[in-house]
Scaffold this active site. Structure first.
Site, PDB file in Angstrom:
ATOM      1  N   HIS A   1      10.979   8.926  -3.414  1.00 51.63           N
ATOM      2  CA  HIS A   1      10.094   8.823  -2.261  1.00 51.63           C
ATOM      3  C   HIS A   1      10.666   9.436  -0.986  1.00 51.63           C
ATOM      4  O   HIS A   1       9.907   9.860  -0.120  1.00 51.63           O
ATOM      5  CB  HIS A   1       9.717   7.364  -2.020  1.00 51.63           C
ATOM      6  CG  HIS A   1       8.719   6.831  -2.998  1.00 51.63           C
ATOM      7  ND1 HIS A   1       8.954   6.787  -4.356  1.00 51.63           N
ATOM      8  CD2 HIS A   1       7.468   6.331  -2.821  1.00 51.63           C
ATOM      9  CE1 HIS A   1       7.898   6.272  -4.965  1.00 51.63           C
ATOM     10  NE2 HIS A   1       6.987   5.988  -4.067  1.00 51.63           N
TER      11      HIS A   1
ATOM     12  N   ARG B   1      15.050  -3.890  -3.688  1.00 48.97           N
ATOM     13  CA  ARG B   1      13.703  -3.340  -3.668  1.00 48.97           C
ATOM     14  C   ARG B   1      13.693  -1.866  -3.263  1.00 48.97           C
ATOM     15  O   ARG B   1      12.779  -1.125  -3.621  1.00 48.97           O
ATOM     16  CB  ARG B   1      12.792  -4.150  -2.728  1.00 48.97           C
ATOM     17  CG  ARG B   1      11.351  -3.664  -2.771  1.00 48.97           C
ATOM     18  CD  ARG B   1      10.376  -4.626  -2.134  1.00 48.97           C
ATOM     19  NE  ARG B   1       9.017  -4.084  -2.164  1.00 48.97           N
ATOM     20  CZ  ARG B   1       7.926  -4.774  -1.878  1.00 48.97           C
ATOM     21  NH1 ARG B   1       8.016  -6.047  -1.573  1.00 48.97           N
ATOM     22  NH2 ARG B   1       6.741  -4.199  -1.923  1.00 48.97           N
TER      23      ARG B   1
ATOM     24  N   HIS C   1       0.163  11.949  -3.111  1.00 48.51           N
ATOM     25  CA  HIS C   1       1.387  11.136  -3.104  1.00 48.51           C
ATOM     26  C   HIS C   1       2.153  11.204  -4.424  1.00 48.51           C
ATOM     27  O   HIS C   1       3.364  11.434  -4.448  1.00 48.51           O
ATOM     28  CB  HIS C   1       1.040   9.683  -2.767  1.00 48.51           C
ATOM     29  CG  HIS C   1       2.207   8.754  -2.845  1.00 48.51           C
ATOM     30  ND1 HIS C   1       3.238   8.766  -1.931  1.00 48.51           N
ATOM     31  CD2 HIS C   1       2.527   7.783  -3.743  1.00 48.51           C
ATOM     32  CE1 HIS C   1       4.139   7.856  -2.251  1.00 48.51           C
ATOM     33  NE2 HIS C   1       3.732   7.248  -3.359  1.00 48.51           N
TER      34      HIS C   1
ATOM     35  N   LYS D   1       7.966  -3.983 -11.270  1.00 46.86           N
ATOM     36  CA  LYS D   1       7.889  -4.140  -9.822  1.00 46.86           C
ATOM     37  C   LYS D   1       7.932  -5.610  -9.422  1.00 46.86           C
ATOM     38  O   LYS D   1       8.592  -5.978  -8.441  1.00 46.86           O
ATOM     39  CB  LYS D   1       6.632  -3.480  -9.268  1.00 46.86           C
ATOM     40  CG  LYS D   1       6.589  -3.535  -7.748  1.00 46.86           C
ATOM     41  CD  LYS D   1       5.679  -2.517  -7.135  1.00 46.86           C
ATOM     42  CE  LYS D   1       5.843  -2.486  -5.619  1.00 46.86           C
ATOM     43  NZ  LYS D   1       4.967  -1.489  -4.970  1.00 46.86           N
TER      44      LYS D   1
ATOM     45  N   LYS E   1       3.308  -4.595   0.351  1.00 46.54           N
ATOM     46  CA  LYS E   1       3.461  -3.601   1.417  1.00 46.54           C
ATOM     47  C   LYS E   1       2.082  -3.140   1.866  1.00 46.54           C
ATOM     48  O   LYS E   1       1.264  -2.713   1.061  1.00 46.54           O
ATOM     49  CB  LYS E   1       4.262  -2.393   0.926  1.00 46.54           C
ATOM     50  CG  LYS E   1       5.755  -2.590   0.909  1.00 46.54           C
ATOM     51  CD  LYS E   1       6.442  -1.263   0.592  1.00 46.54           C
ATOM     52  CE  LYS E   1       7.937  -1.382   0.619  1.00 46.54           C
ATOM     53  NZ  LYS E   1       8.601  -0.082   0.341  1.00 46.54           N
TER      54      LYS E   1
ATOM     55  N   ARG F   1      -4.483 -13.596  12.695  1.00 42.97           N
ATOM     56  CA  ARG F   1      -3.082 -13.831  12.336  1.00 42.97           C
ATOM     57  C   ARG F   1      -2.882 -14.091  10.838  1.00 42.97           C
ATOM     58  O   ARG F   1      -1.928 -14.728  10.428  1.00 42.97           O
ATOM     59  CB  ARG F   1      -2.485 -14.980  13.158  1.00 42.97           C
ATOM     60  CG  ARG F   1      -2.423 -14.672  14.644  1.00 42.97           C
ATOM     61  CD  ARG F   1      -1.567 -15.703  15.376  1.00 42.97           C
ATOM     62  NE  ARG F   1      -1.425 -15.343  16.781  1.00 42.97           N
ATOM     63  CZ  ARG F   1      -2.223 -15.771  17.752  1.00 42.97           C
ATOM     64  NH1 ARG F   1      -3.220 -16.597  17.472  1.00 42.97           N
ATOM     65  NH2 ARG F   1      -2.016 -15.399  19.001  1.00 42.97           N
TER      66      ARG F   1
ATOM     67  N   HIS G   1       8.014  11.721   0.410  1.00 49.34           N
ATOM     68  CA  HIS G   1       7.348  11.475   1.691  1.00 49.34           C
ATOM     69  C   HIS G   1       7.561  12.646   2.654  1.00 49.34           C
ATOM     70  O   HIS G   1       6.667  12.989   3.436  1.00 49.34           O
ATOM     71  CB  HIS G   1       7.859  10.182   2.322  1.00 49.34           C
ATOM     72  CG  HIS G   1       7.281   8.940   1.714  1.00 49.34           C
ATOM     73  ND1 HIS G   1       7.782   7.683   1.962  1.00 49.34           N
ATOM     74  CD2 HIS G   1       6.245   8.768   0.866  1.00 49.34           C
ATOM     75  CE1 HIS G   1       7.073   6.789   1.301  1.00 49.34           C
ATOM     76  NE2 HIS G   1       6.137   7.419   0.623  1.00 49.34           N
TER      77      HIS G   1
ATOM     78  N   ASN H   1      11.946   3.070  -4.331  1.00 44.91           N
ATOM     79  CA  ASN H   1      11.693   4.298  -3.578  1.00 44.91           C
ATOM     80  C   ASN H   1      12.313   5.529  -4.246  1.00 44.91           C
ATOM     81  O   ASN H   1      12.414   6.589  -3.612  1.00 44.91           O
ATOM     82  CB  ASN H   1      12.231   4.160  -2.156  1.00 44.91           C
ATOM     83  CG  ASN H   1      11.428   3.160  -1.341  1.00 44.91           C
ATOM     84  OD1 ASN H   1      10.211   3.236  -1.272  1.00 44.91           O
ATOM     85  ND2 ASN H   1      12.114   2.195  -0.761  1.00 44.91           N
TER      86      ASN H   1
ATOM     87  N   GLU I   1       4.279   7.320 -10.860  1.00 48.02           N
ATOM     88  CA  GLU I   1       4.858   6.024 -10.507  1.00 48.02           C
ATOM     89  C   GLU I   1       5.182   5.194 -11.747  1.00 48.02           C
ATOM     90  O   GLU I   1       6.118   4.400 -11.740  1.00 48.02           O
ATOM     91  CB  GLU I   1       3.908   5.247  -9.587  1.00 48.02           C
ATOM     92  CG  GLU I   1       3.678   5.893  -8.230  1.00 48.02           C
ATOM     93  CD  GLU I   1       4.815   5.644  -7.241  1.00 48.02           C
ATOM     94  OE1 GLU I   1       5.788   4.948  -7.604  1.00 48.02           O
ATOM     95  OE2 GLU I   1       4.724   6.146  -6.118  1.00 48.02           O
TER      96      GLU I   1
ATOM     97  N   GLU J   1      12.613  -5.731   1.017  1.00 49.52           N
ATOM     98  CA  GLU J   1      13.384  -4.491   0.899  1.00 49.52           C
ATOM     99  C   GLU J   1      14.709  -4.545   1.656  1.00 49.52           C
ATOM    100  O   GLU J   1      15.121  -3.597   2.312  1.00 49.52           O
ATOM    101  CB  GLU J   1      12.537  -3.301   1.375  1.00 49.52           C
ATOM    102  CG  GLU J   1      12.984  -1.970   0.800  1.00 49.52           C
ATOM    103  CD  GLU J   1      12.006  -0.851   1.090  1.00 49.52           C
ATOM    104  OE1 GLU J   1      11.202  -0.556   0.215  1.00 49.52           O
ATOM    105  OE2 GLU J   1      12.057  -0.283   2.201  1.00 49.52           O
TER     106      GLU J   1
END
Length: 374
Positions: free
Chosen positions: A253, A246, A272, A232, A149, A127, A257, A250, A191, A242
């Site tokens: 993206h 935030r 990517h 960032k 993330k 956990r 993606h 993206n 990026e 997000e």
């Protein structure tokens, strides 16, 4: 004084979960000192891939051993396919086999794939274990290692299974980038450019004039990485999960993606950062089509990315995209879709990006038809 003592520090402010990003050469060789300062008395699992292991695993293992940190090494195949349920299960099992406890640490030594995979494992084993990022690619140093993330891919799309889970420390060794293939370095640079295009037009202009020096190393490289991490970190501090700002991270993206999914995540076709580069140009072109920005902005963005050796159009993807509807199908799977409404990061000019909600699907489809065909 070691080389890593001269590292630049960027702080990610998240209350009692705040942490430092150290940026500079020699950090991997001094990893034991930095980790033991933040997490004294731990044992650790080093998760890496078979490519990175050849260059850096022994350096990190020995540094940790010199600091009294006992380690288990977990080496997985390099590449996007390792962001899978099967590899996650293997990593989790190996951590448990090593009898590591909740207070111990999982160390991600590698690029974005390893950071996402190892971070998700750290989030779910017992956990939640301590997590340390040691990113070895430019993409990971400026993006995926910062902000918490973590996750894996699903057959439905990229990064659809995961958790927000912050590291305790990030060591971004800029000298490690010297071992990268040129294509991978260029892909990470996309990026870096993204941060200028979101809300730092002066940074984008600086990048236009300093790309060769960033590529070749030296103080410009450290400055570019540090500025990207600050950008960032500022956004993450305002919006960790997000829910608002935030999403600006993206930029490019949603299209990118979708292109990666169309390429079946095959790095021989597209990696990517290349998808993000194309996606950022498409986002600026779509913004111009919507009369939000000038077409000159899209041309300027494309010109700089092309100068850096990145793809900026769909020419190389034509054989992998059947038609506009096939790409639209991948876009609908994007995490930024809300109750079926399409959300995009669009722009009113270089450094003036914003979150556009409820973008009409008909407008997106019309744009894609122009780019891909029926």
């Amino acid at each position: 004084m070691t080389a890593s003592d001269a590292a630049e520090t960027v702080r990610v402010e998240l209350g009692d979960r705040s942490y430092d990003i150290l940026i500079g050469p020699g950090l991997l060789g001094d990893a034991g000192r930095h980790v033991s300062t933040v997490l004294p008395g731990i044992r650790a699992a080093i998760v890496t891939d078979d490519n990175v292991a050849q260059h850096h695993l022994e350096t990190v293992r020995q540094s940790l051993a010199d600091a009294g940190i006992e380690t288990a090494e977990i080496v997985v195949p390099a590449g996007e396919p390792s962001k899978s349920f099967a590899t996650l299960q293997e990593v989790v099992s190996r951590i448990l086999d090593a009898r590591l406890e909740r207070g111990d640490a999982v160390i991600a030594l590698g690029g974005g794939v390893i950071g996402d995979l190892a971070g998700f494992a750290a989030a779910i084993v017992r956990r939640g274990m301590n997590f340390v990022q040691m990113p070895t690619t430019l993409l990971a140093q400026v993006d995926s290692s910062v902000g918490g993330k973590t996750g894996i891919n699903a057959p439905h799309g990229k990064n659809l299974v995961g958790a927000f889970y912050q590291p305790r420390l990030v060591l971004a060794d800029t000298a490690a980038l010297d071992t990268l293939p040129a294509r991978e370095f260029r892909a990470g640079y996309a990026e870096v450019v993204k941060y200028g295009l979101i809300d730092r037009p002066d940074f984008f202009a600086w990048l236009e004039g300093n790309w060769p020096a960033i590529r070749d190393g030296g103080p410009e490289r450290i400055r570019a990485i540090a500025e990207s991490c600050r950008a960032k970190a500022d956004v993450v501090a305002r919006d960790e999960r997000e829910a608002g700002d935030r999403a600006l991270l993206n930029l490019g993206h949603t299209f990118g993606h979708a292109l990666e999914a169309a390429a079946k995540y095959d790095p021989a076709i597209l990696v990517h950062g290349e998808g993000v580069a194309i996606g950022m140009v498409l986002a600026h072109e779509f913004s111009a089509r919507m009369n939000l920005a000038s077409p000159d902005d899209a041309r300027r963005v494309a010109a700089h990315l092309e100068n850096a050796g990145l793809p900026t159009n769909l020419d190389g993807m034509k054989t992998h995209l059947r038609d506009a509807d096939s790409m639209l199908g991948f876009i609908r799977q994007d995490k930024k879709v809300t109750r079926g409404a399409l959300n995009f990061i669009l722009t009113r000019g270089v450094g003036r990006s914003f979150i556009a909600k409820d973008v009409p699907e008909s407008e997106v489809r019309g744009f894609l038809v122009d780019k891909i065909g029926q």
